[in-house]
Design an enzyme around this catalytic site. Structure first.
Site, PDB file in Angstrom:
ATOM      1  N   LYS A  41       1.080  -0.986  -0.356  1.00  0.00           N
ATOM      2  CA  LYS A  41      -0.333  -0.134   0.032  1.00  0.00           C
ATOM      3  C   LYS A  41       1.137   1.532   0.060  1.00  0.00           C
ATOM      4  O   LYS A  41       1.909   1.415   0.691  1.00  0.00           O
ATOM      5  CB  LYS A  41      -0.932   0.269   1.288  1.00  0.00           C
ATOM      6  CG  LYS A  41      -2.222  -0.577   1.237  1.00  0.00           C
ATOM      7  CD  LYS A  41      -3.101  -0.509   2.264  1.00  0.00           C
ATOM      8  CE  LYS A  41      -3.995  -1.157   2.035  1.00  0.00           C
ATOM      9  NZ  LYS A  41      -4.998  -0.707   3.296  1.00  0.00           N
ATOM     10  N   SER A 128     -10.000   7.757   6.216  1.00  0.00           N
ATOM     11  CA  SER A 128      -8.897   8.254   5.721  1.00  0.00           C
ATOM     12  C   SER A 128      -8.427   8.863   4.738  1.00  0.00           C
ATOM     13  O   SER A 128      -8.129   9.626   4.323  1.00  0.00           O
ATOM     14  CB  SER A 128      -7.434   7.518   6.217  1.00  0.00           C
ATOM     15  OG  SER A 128      -7.773   7.067   7.730  1.00  0.00           O
TER      16      SER A 128
END
Ligand code: ADP
Length: 160
Positions: A41, A128
């Site tokens: 990620k 987020s």
């Protein structure tokens, strides 16, 4: 002494995460908020920055520890003596992935239970990545994140 682990990307920590941490603290003596070091990620903030934002946001919450892990989360949970894994559930859309992960984790560590906690309604829309996007346009996100996170976002995007 019951310990739970709350794993996640926390890129960055939001008021939704903090709501979940507060609920977990009512159930467990110690909650280890642990930032996943997942090279697959791409993150906006480094692991150290994410940990620091959590640390400062939880400064007045006794019982919270901040950590990081790479590799299998259940091994990290076991190494820390955790009896539970905390995950937040916002909507049905979270469910499928969370359900699969909880079952896989239980398969690997039958003695550790995943505990799902729902945040207050006002945080169900928060995540987020939306925060990162809004902040990247220089918009104020102080309603959604702790003050330290607003500051880090302003610095990151040069909107100081
Ligand atoms: P991950 O990449 O592991 O999903 P996140 O930082 O996005 O990491 O989330 C960590 C955990 O917190 C997940 O269980 C997620 O569902 C939960 N979570 C994220 N945002 C919220 C929110 N607004 N309210 C409640 N739980 C949340």
């Amino acid at each position: 002494m019951k310990t739970a682990i709350y794993p996640g990307s926390f890129d960055p920590v939001t008021n939704g995460h903090l709501d979940v941490i507060g609920r977990a603290l009512k159930l467990f003596d110690k909650v280890i908020v642990s930032v996943a070091d997942n090279p697959a990620k791409t993150a906006l903030f480094s692991i150290a920055e994410r940990q620091e934002m959590i640390r400062q946001s939880c400064a007045d919450l006794p019982g919270v520890e901040v950590d990081t892990f790479a590799g299998l989360m259940v091994e990290h949970a076991r190494a820390n003596g955790a009896v539970a894994i905390i995950r937040g559930l916002r909507a049905i859309s979270d469910f499928e992935f969370e359900f699969q992960m909880a079952l896989m984790n239980r398969n690997m560590a039958p003695d550790i239970n995943t505990v799902f906690l729902m945040p207050h309604d006002q945080y169900t829309h928060l995540n987020s990545s939306i925060i990162r996007e809004i902040a990247s346009f220089g918009k104020d996100v102080s309603k959604f994140v702790p003050p330290i996170v607003s500051q880090y976002l302003r610095d990151k995007f040069g909107h100081g």
